[in-house]
Enzyme design. Structure first.
Site, short mmCIF file in Angstrom:
data_model
loop_
_atom_site.label_atom_id
_atom_site.label_comp_id
_atom_site.label_asym_id
_atom_site.label_seq_id
_atom_site.Cartn_x
_atom_site.Cartn_y
_atom_site.Cartn_z
N ASN A 210 1.09 -0.96 0.02
CA ASN A 210 -0.24 0.33 -0.66
C ASN A 210 0.67 0.86 -0.16
O ASN A 210 1.96 1.29 -0.07
CB ASN A 210 -1.08 -0.19 0.81
CG ASN A 210 -0.05 0.00 2.71
OD1 ASN A 210 0.43 0.73 2.64
ND2 ASN A 210 -0.20 -1.19 2.87
N ASP A 279 -3.77 -6.46 4.84
CA ASP A 279 -4.42 -7.28 5.59
C ASP A 279 -5.18 -8.31 5.31
O ASP A 279 -5.00 -9.88 5.86
CB ASP A 279 -6.60 -6.83 5.60
CG ASP A 279 -6.80 -5.84 6.49
OD1 ASP A 279 -5.72 -6.12 7.25
OD2 ASP A 279 -7.05 -4.84 5.81
N LYS A 289 9.16 -16.32 -10.92
CA LYS A 289 8.73 -15.38 -11.21
C LYS A 289 7.66 -16.15 -12.32
O LYS A 289 7.97 -16.53 -13.60
CB LYS A 289 9.55 -14.36 -12.56
CG LYS A 289 8.78 -13.53 -12.95
CD LYS A 289 10.20 -12.25 -14.06
CE LYS A 289 8.97 -11.58 -14.64
NZ LYS A 289 10.25 -10.72 -15.24
N PRO A 305 -1.97 -12.02 10.44
CA PRO A 305 -3.21 -12.35 11.25
C PRO A 305 -2.69 -10.26 11.33
O PRO A 305 -2.66 -9.58 11.51
CB PRO A 305 -1.49 -12.23 11.90
CG PRO A 305 -0.51 -12.34 11.11
CD PRO A 305 -0.89 -12.43 10.06
N ASP A 306 -4.15 -10.36 12.72
CA ASP A 306 -4.26 -8.59 13.09
C ASP A 306 -3.65 -8.38 14.41
O ASP A 306 -3.49 -8.81 15.32
CB ASP A 306 -5.89 -8.78 13.61
CG ASP A 306 -5.63 -6.96 13.61
OD1 ASP A 306 -5.44 -6.05 14.24
OD2 ASP A 306 -6.79 -6.53 12.86
N ILE A 307 -3.02 -7.59 13.95
CA ILE A 307 -1.30 -7.75 15.33
C ILE A 307 -1.84 -6.85 16.12
O ILE A 307 -1.71 -7.16 17.52
CB ILE A 307 -0.63 -7.03 14.52
CG1 ILE A 307 0.42 -8.01 13.72
CG2 ILE A 307 0.93 -6.71 15.21
CD1 ILE A 307 1.82 -6.90 12.83
N PHE A 323 -4.18 3.44 15.12
CA PHE A 323 -5.01 4.33 13.72
C PHE A 323 -6.03 3.28 13.43
O PHE A 323 -6.29 2.16 13.14
CB PHE A 323 -3.42 4.24 13.46
CG PHE A 323 -2.89 5.33 13.28
CD1 PHE A 323 -1.82 5.10 14.78
CD2 PHE A 323 -2.76 6.49 12.77
CE1 PHE A 323 -0.56 6.26 15.39
CE2 PHE A 323 -1.90 7.54 13.66
CZ PHE A 323 -0.94 7.34 14.93
N LYS A 337 -13.72 -0.30 15.30
CA LYS A 337 -12.29 -0.20 15.36
C LYS A 337 -11.92 -0.36 17.16
O LYS A 337 -11.20 -0.93 17.67
CB LYS A 337 -11.27 0.19 14.73
CG LYS A 337 -11.74 -0.40 13.10
CD LYS A 337 -10.54 0.25 12.24
CE LYS A 337 -11.23 -0.11 11.20
NZ LYS A 337 -9.72 0.62 10.07
N LYS A 341 -11.54 -3.79 18.31
CA LYS A 341 -10.11 -4.19 18.77
C LYS A 341 -9.63 -3.97 20.34
O LYS A 341 -8.32 -4.45 20.59
CB LYS A 341 -9.14 -3.32 18.13
CG LYS A 341 -9.31 -3.82 16.73
CD LYS A 341 -8.10 -3.74 15.61
CE LYS A 341 -8.24 -4.22 14.12
NZ LYS A 341 -7.21 -3.70 13.46
O1 PMT Z 1 3.08 6.51 6.81
P1 PMT Z 1 2.26 7.21 6.01
O2 PMT Z 1 2.33 7.91 4.81
O3 PMT Z 1 3.05 8.70 7.00
O4 PMT Z 1 0.23 7.53 6.28
C1 PMT Z 1 0.19 7.08 7.89
C2 PMT Z 1 -0.78 5.95 8.11
C3 PMT Z 1 -2.30 6.87 7.06
C4 PMT Z 1 -0.69 4.89 7.77
C5 PMT Z 1 -0.92 6.42 9.37
O5 PMT Z 1 -1.86 7.06 9.66
C6 PMT Z 1 -2.46 4.71 9.17
O6 PMT Z 1 -3.42 5.36 9.15
N1 PMT Z 1 -1.98 4.16 9.59
C7 PMT Z 1 -2.97 2.77 10.15
C8 PMT Z 1 -3.25 2.33 8.73
C9 PMT Z 1 -4.27 1.11 8.79
O7 PMT Z 1 -3.43 0.00 8.59
O8 PMT Z 1 -5.61 1.48 9.45
P2 PMT Z 1 -6.55 0.53 9.35
O9 PMT Z 1 -7.69 1.02 9.87
O10 PMT Z 1 -6.70 -0.65 8.23
O11 PMT Z 1 -5.89 -1.07 10.63
C10 PMT Z 1 -6.58 -0.54 12.15
C11 PMT Z 1 -5.21 -0.85 12.66
O12 PMT Z 1 -4.84 -2.14 13.11
C12 PMT Z 1 -3.96 0.16 12.21
O13 PMT Z 1 -3.29 0.55 13.84
C13 PMT Z 1 -3.50 -0.93 12.34
O14 PMT Z 1 -1.56 -1.28 12.23
C14 PMT Z 1 -4.34 -2.14 12.92
N2 PMT Z 1 -3.48 -3.40 11.49
C15 PMT Z 1 -4.52 -3.86 10.87
C16 PMT Z 1 -4.53 -5.18 10.76
C17 PMT Z 1 -3.10 -6.07 10.67
N3 PMT Z 1 -3.51 -6.89 10.06
N4 PMT Z 1 -2.83 -5.45 11.87
C18 PMT Z 1 -2.62 -4.37 12.32
O15 PMT Z 1 -2.02 -4.50 13.89
#
Ligand code: PMT
Length: 413
Positions: A210, A279, A289, A305-307, A323, A337, A341
Site C-alpha cells: 500500500n 490485511d 517469476k 494476523p491482526d497484530i 490508527f 475499531k 479491537k
Molecule cells: O505512513 P504514512 O504515509 O505517513 O501514512 C500514515 C498512515 C495513513 C498509514 C497512518 O496514519 C495510519 O492510518 N495507519 C494505519 C493504517 C491502517 O492500516 O489502518 P486500518 O484501519 O486498516 O487498521 C486499524 C489498525 O489495526 C491500525 O492501527 C493498524 O496498524 C492495525 N492493524 C491492521 C491490520 C493488521 N493485520 N494488523 C494491524 O495491526
C-alpha cells in the site's frame, strides 16, 4: 549524542543591546547539532547586522513580514512549521508586551503567533523595566500560556545599573533549551511503535502493498523518544532514516511484523500501531517469476494476523493506541475499531489521493471511550507531538485509575 541534534531551532532576535550575544548563541546551538534560522526585528538590526547571523547560521536571515520574495520562499507560516522550538533571545520588554497582545505586525511576532511548538523567551532589559508591574503582569500571562521564560540573570547592565534583567549567557540558554526537549511526559516508559507498509510477496519480483511511507509512524516514534520514552520501532520497508534514540527493527511482511511485535510486547508499556499492515497475503508465493499468459489470472488471498487485535487479546495487554485509515464515515468506523479491537485510543485519519498516506501533513481525530480530540492539518512531526502529549495524559489517567482499583482490592482482601 547531543540533545539538539537535528532539531530545528528558530531564533528570534528583538532589539536590545544583548542582541550582540545572539551571535554566540547561534554558534553554540549549531555546536549542539541544531539547525538554526534567525528572524530579526527592525530594531535588532540596529544592534547587530543580519550578515553576522547569516554567516554563523549558514542560512538567510528573515526580517520582513511583507517581502513578497521572502513570503514565496519562507514566510511566517513556513518558518513556524519548520521549527521544533522557537527561542526569542533577547526578548525585550516591548516584545514581551506584544507577545501578550498576540500582535502579528512584524515577522517575528507573526511567527510566534503561528507557532505550535514550544516557545521560549530570554528577557533582557533594564532592571527598573523588569521590575515594573506591567512587565510582571506580562510575564505572568506568558507563563500561564506555557511560554518558557529563561532567565533573566542579575548583575551589571549595559545602562550602568546593577540588578535583574541581564539576558542569560548563551551557554546557559542552550542548556535550558536542551532541558525543554528532555522534559518527558513519557519518561521511563517503554513504547513499541509499528510504521510503514508491509509487502506480501506474490513471486520473487512482485508483491502486494500500500501507499504508506512510514512518515506518520516514524514521527510518532520520534515524538515518544523526545518525551523520554525508550522506543522500539518495527518498520516495514520505507525510505526514512531511523529517528535518534530509537531502536529499529526492519521487517517486510505482516507475519514478520507480527513476530517482531510479539517478541517485544512483554517489555512494552505502550503499543502504538501506525503501520498500514496488509490485511491479506497471497495464499501461495511462487518460487519463480510468474510468466505472462493470455488468460485471466486469479490470485488466491488469505488473511494476515491482526497484530493490534492479537496484542489487546493478551492476558495483560499494554496501553494501546491504534490508527484508523478511512476514506469516509471517520468517527463511526474509528469507534467501531476502538471497540472491536478493545483499544484504549484510536487516531483516525482520512486517506486518499494527497492525504493521509505519503504526504508530509496530516490531520487526526482521536477517540477513546467517552472522549475525543481533533488535531487539525499540520506537519506529521508536529501532529505526532500533539498526539504523544494526549497519549501521555490518557495513559496517566488509566494508570492512576488502575492503581486506585488495585488499592481498593487490597483493602477489601
Ligand atoms: O505512513 P504514512 O504515509 O505517513 O501514512 C500514515 C498512515 C495513513 C498509514 C497512518 O496514519 C495510519 O492510518 N495507519 C494505519 C493504517 C491502517 O492500516 O489502518 P486500518 O484501519 O486498516 O487498521 C486499524 C489498525 O489495526 C491500525 O492501527 C493498524 O496498524 C492495525 N492493524 C491492521 C491490520 C493488521 N493485520 N494488523 C494491524 O495491526
Amino acid at each position: 549524542m547531543n540533545t539538539l541534534s537535528g532539531k530545528h531551532i528558530l531564533l528570534g532576535v528583538s532589539g536590545g543591546i544583548a542582541a550582540y550575544k545572539s551571535a554566540d548563541l547561534v554558534r553554540r546551538l549549531r555546536e549542539q547539532g541544531a539547525e538554526v534560522r534567525v528572524v530579526m526585528t527592525a530594531a535588532a538590526r540596529e544592534f547587530i547586522t543580519p550578515l553576522t547571523l547569516q554567516a554563523l547560521s549558514g542560512q538567510p536571515v528573515h526580517s520582513d513580514l511583507l517581502d513578497p520574495r521572502a513570503e514565496a520562499a519562507m514566510g511566517h507560516i513556513e518558518l513556524a512549521r519548520w521549527a521544533d522550538a522557537l527561542l526569542v533571545a533577547p526578548a525585550t520588554a516591548d516584545f514581551m508586551a506584544r507577545l501578550v497582545q498576540g500582535r502579528a505586525d512584524d515577522l517575528l511576532a507573526a511567527v510566534c503567533l503561528a507557532c505550535e511548538v514550544p516557545l521560549a523567551v530570554a528577557p533582557a532589559m533594564n532592571r527598573a523595566m523588569w521590575q515594573q508591574s506591567a512587565t510582571r503582569d506580562n510575564l505572568a500571562n506568558l507563563r500561564a500560556r506555557r511560554v518558557h521564560v529563561l532567565g533573566p540573570d542579575t548583575g551589571s547592565q549595559a545602562c550602568g545599573e546593577t540588578g535583574p534583567g541581564r539576558m542569560l549567557e548563551p551557554g546557559d540558554l542552550v542548556r535550558l533549551l536542551c532541558g525543554m526537549f528532555q522534559e518527558g511526559a513519557l519518561a521511563g516508559r517503554r513504547v513499541l511503535v509499528t510504521a510503514g507498509p508491509t509487502r506480501e510477496p506474490i513471486d520473487p519480483v512482485r508483491y502486494i502493498s500500500n501507499r504508506s511511507s512510514g512518515k506518520m509512524g516514524y514521527a510518532v516514534a520520534r515524538a515518544a523518544a523526545e518525551a523520554g520514552a525508550r522506543v522500539t520501532l518495527v518498520s516495514g520497508p520505507v525510505a526514512l532514516a531511523l529517528p535518534e534514540r530509537v531502536n529499529g527493527i526492519q521487517v517486510e511482511t505482516a507475519e514478520q511484523m507480527y513476530a517482531a511485535v510479539m517478541g517485544h510486547i512483554a517489555d512494552t508499556d505502550i503499543f502504538i500501531a501506525a503501520a498500514a499492515v496488509a490485511d491479506y497475503r497471497p495464499r501461495d508465493t511462487a518460487g519463480q517469476k510468474i510468466k505472462k499468459s493470455a488468460a485471466d489470472m486469479t490470485l488466491a488471498l488469505e488473511p494476515n494476523p491482526d497484530i493490534l487485535a492479537a496484542v489487546t487479546a493478551l492476558p495483560e495487554p499494554p496501553f494501546t493506541l491504534g490508527f484508523a485509515a478511512e476514506t469516509g464515515a471517520l468517527e463511526t468506523n474509528a469507534r467501531h475499531k476502538l471497540r472491536a479491537k478493545s483499544l484504549d485510543m484510536i487516531a483516525a485519519n482520512l486517506v486518499g489521493p494527497g492525504q493521509g498516506f505519503e504526504v508530509d501533513d496530516n490531520a487526526l481525530q482521536v477517540f477513546w471511550d467517552g472522549g475525543s480530540q481533533q488535531f487539525g492539518l499540520t506537519r506529521k512531526t508536529h501532529l505526532a507531538r500533539q498526539l504523544v502529549a494526549l497519549l501521555a495524559q490518557r495513559y496517566q489517567a488509566r494508570y492512576n485509575k488502575d492503581t486506585v482499583v488495585k488499592l481498593h482490592a487490597q483493602d477489601s482482601a
